[in-house]
Design a protein around this motif. Structure first.
Motif, PDB file in Angstrom:
ATOM      1  N   GLN A   7     -13.131 -17.898  23.285  1.00 28.90           N
ATOM      2  CA  GLN A   7     -12.838 -18.416  24.232  1.00 28.90           C
ATOM      3  C   GLN A   7     -14.038 -17.967  25.482  1.00 28.90           C
ATOM      4  O   GLN A   7     -14.535 -16.559  25.221  1.00 28.90           O
ATOM      5  CB  GLN A   7     -11.461 -17.719  24.097  1.00 28.90           C
ATOM      6  CG  GLN A   7     -10.572 -18.611  23.069  1.00 28.90           C
ATOM      7  CD  GLN A   7      -9.226 -18.048  23.081  1.00 28.90           C
ATOM      8  OE1 GLN A   7      -8.670 -17.168  23.119  1.00 28.90           O
ATOM      9  NE2 GLN A   7     -10.262 -17.133  21.748  1.00 28.90           N
ATOM     10  N   VAL A   8     -13.636 -18.871  26.818  1.00 29.78           N
ATOM     11  CA  VAL A   8     -14.448 -18.023  27.632  1.00 29.78           C
ATOM     12  C   VAL A   8     -12.767 -17.664  29.223  1.00 29.78           C
ATOM     13  O   VAL A   8     -11.739 -19.071  28.785  1.00 29.78           O
ATOM     14  CB  VAL A   8     -14.989 -18.522  28.445  1.00 29.78           C
ATOM     15  CG1 VAL A   8     -15.768 -17.803  29.753  1.00 29.78           C
ATOM     16  CG2 VAL A   8     -16.309 -18.520  27.927  1.00 29.78           C
ATOM     17  N   LEU A   9     -12.214 -16.385  29.196  1.00 31.14           N
ATOM     18  CA  LEU A   9     -11.348 -16.104  30.367  1.00 31.14           C
ATOM     19  C   LEU A   9     -11.934 -16.359  31.346  1.00 31.14           C
ATOM     20  O   LEU A   9     -13.092 -15.387  31.562  1.00 31.14           O
ATOM     21  CB  LEU A   9     -10.585 -14.666  29.501  1.00 31.14           C
ATOM     22  CG  LEU A   9     -10.007 -14.208  30.478  1.00 31.14           C
ATOM     23  CD1 LEU A   9      -8.682 -14.942  30.436  1.00 31.14           C
ATOM     24  CD2 LEU A   9      -9.237 -12.691  30.573  1.00 31.14           C
ATOM     25  N   VAL A  10     -11.138 -17.355  32.275  1.00 30.48           N
ATOM     26  CA  VAL A  10     -12.243 -17.833  33.795  1.00 30.48           C
ATOM     27  C   VAL A  10     -10.197 -17.464  34.453  1.00 30.48           C
ATOM     28  O   VAL A  10      -9.667 -18.348  34.002  1.00 30.48           O
ATOM     29  CB  VAL A  10     -12.568 -19.080  33.655  1.00 30.48           C
ATOM     30  CG1 VAL A  10     -12.649 -18.504  35.227  1.00 30.48           C
ATOM     31  CG2 VAL A  10     -13.779 -18.230  32.584  1.00 30.48           C
ATOM     32  N   GLY A  11      -9.905 -16.526  34.568  1.00 33.93           N
ATOM     33  CA  GLY A  11      -8.682 -15.566  35.524  1.00 33.93           C
ATOM     34  C   GLY A  11      -7.301 -16.505  35.058  1.00 33.93           C
ATOM     35  O   GLY A  11      -7.664 -14.950  34.049  1.00 33.93           O
TER      36      GLY A  11
END
Length: 446
Positions: free
Chosen positions: A405-409
């Motif tokens: 996953q990539v956490l954005v906001g």
């Protein structure tokens, strides 16, 4: 020496000119072709070539022409190109074929934009150029018309099989263009008296028995209703076996197909759809715009709320993130020569990647096992890296790539899941574009 490429201009219709003629090989080539270039220099009003291309590009000059023709010569003939460095764009090819009887002299010429020929005097000069060429060289058939409409007419095959078209050529009046020269054989097939009585703007018998026919004063407004009526009347006159009303209806349908359609694309996919539209044939462009105006891509669902993110399950997160970087580099290695912007790992490069895979029909052309094993991981990692670099994202590593996953906001995105869907089919490249996911992630980053 950089010439003006059609791709460098806003995609517009072009004027197409084709000239199918013959020349005398008993005469010296330079003296035989001298009148062709004299007339080009006299009448090419505002679109005169300034570059010649044989084995290399040279400034336009008579000596450079002879040099290029000699460089390109082989046992079957020789072909050279002519271009411009300034607007309007020009692409002109002169081909000489020696083994045929009589030897052929063919010219294929395009000038963009077609609107350049909206002035009556400029069009008159073009007509004079073709008239003098057709008077000097034995001609089979010549035409000048809008490129997109020529494509809609199904020229040059006109519904025939390719081999039949090559064998028979323009052996009857399949179509009447804005400007036409019908060679002596065609004239006799139609009947000289009938040919010379064609209702048109200009009809002229040439010294060698050919007939010049111009439908309308200007080339650029060929699709106006008045011009279409003139086109249908001339065609029906030359082909009494064809029905005027049917011809006119078909021509009006073609005009409608070419009528400009204002793009109203979904904003998240507008960059890639615009690229696709610009790549399709001119005669299909407006229909494709109308189709894309109603297109609604699926809303990306490859994400979870941040509070539902899967925790890291890898002991060395730094090494895992380096691995994602290495995977992304695999995509750079794959595409760097054809998609130079891939080095940037930017939002714009995502659109370039989308378009490249669509243009290459990548999911259809390449073997599924290689796509799943190599392309999908590289694309997913590359997408994740763009989210990290440009949206302040953070990788959350997982042992299974599809769970990374990539956490954005307040959201975590699943770039490898997106990449897998993206590579399912050619249509999936649009339905699950990298461009769209990035734009949605950008909107939800705060």
């Amino acid at each position: 020496m950089k010439v003006l490429e059609f791709e460098d201009l806003k995609a517009e219709d072009s004027l197409l000119l084709t000239f199918d003629g013959a020349f005398d090989t008993q005469a010296a080539l330079a003296s035989e072709l001298e009148p062709l270039f004299q007339m080009l220099e006299k009448y090419a009003d505002g679109w005169m070539p300034d570059v010649i291309e044989g084995k290399r590009r040279r400034k336009y000059a008579r000596a450079a022409i002879w040099k290029a023709l000699e460089e390109q010569r082989h046992e079957r003939g020789t072909t050279i190109g002519f271009y411009r460095t300034n607007w309007p764009a020009l692409s002109m090819t002169l081909s000489l074929y020696f083994p045929t009887t009589p030897p052929k002299l063919d010219i294929l010429l395009k000038v963009e934009p077609l609107s350049f020929f909206a002035e009556e005097e400029r069009c008159r000069q073009l007509v004079e150029l073709v008239r003098t060429w057709a008077s000097r060289y034995l001609i089979s058939h010549a035409l000048a018309h809008g490129l997109a409409d020529n494509q809609l007419s199904s020229a040059p095959n006109f519904g025939r099989e390719m081999q039949t078209s090559i064998r028979d050529g323009f052996d009857k009046i399949y179509e009447v263009s804005w400007l036409n020269v019908f060679g002596p054989k065609l004239v006799e097939a139609v009947g000289r008296k009938r040919m010379l009585s064609t209702p048109a703007h200009r009809v002229e018998e040439l010294p060698n028995g050919s007939v010049l026919l111009v439908l309308w004063p200007t080339a650029a407004d060929f699709a106006s209703d008045e011009a279409r009526e003139a086109q249908a009347r001339a065609h029906a006159h030359l082909r009494p076996d064809l029905d005027f009303d049917t011809l006119l209806r078909t021509l009006r349908e073609r005009s409608a197909a070419l009528a400009p359609v204002e793009p109203r694309f979904h904003p998240d996919v507008a960059p890639i759809l615009s690229r696709v539209v610009d790549s399709v044939a001119l005669h299909e462009r407006q229909r494709k715009i109308a189709e894309f105006n109603t297109y609604q891509p699926p809303e990306p669902d490859e994400w979870l709320p941040s509070e539902s993110a899967l925790p890291p399950d890898i002991g060395d997160p730094v090494r895992a993130r380096a691995h994602y970087g290495d995977l992304a580099e695999h995509l750079v290695a794959l595409l760097h020569s054809k998609v130079p912007s891939v080095f940037d790992a930017s939002p714009e490069s995502l659109t370039d990647v989308d378009f490249h895979f669509w243009q290459e029909e990548f999911p259809r052309v390449f073997e599924r096992e290689h796509i799943d094993a190599h392309a999908v991981p590289a694309i997913g990692a590359y997408l994740g890296e763009v989210l990290v670099r440009h949206l302040g994202g953070q990788w959350i590593p997982r042992q299974k790539l599809e769970e990374a996953q990539v956490l954005v906001g307040k959201r975590v995105w699943l770039p490898f899941v997106r990449a897998g869907r993206y590579m399912r089919s050619c249509q999936s490249l649009l339905d699950f574009s990298l461009t769209q996911l990035y734009r949605v992630a950008e909107r939800h980053r705060s």
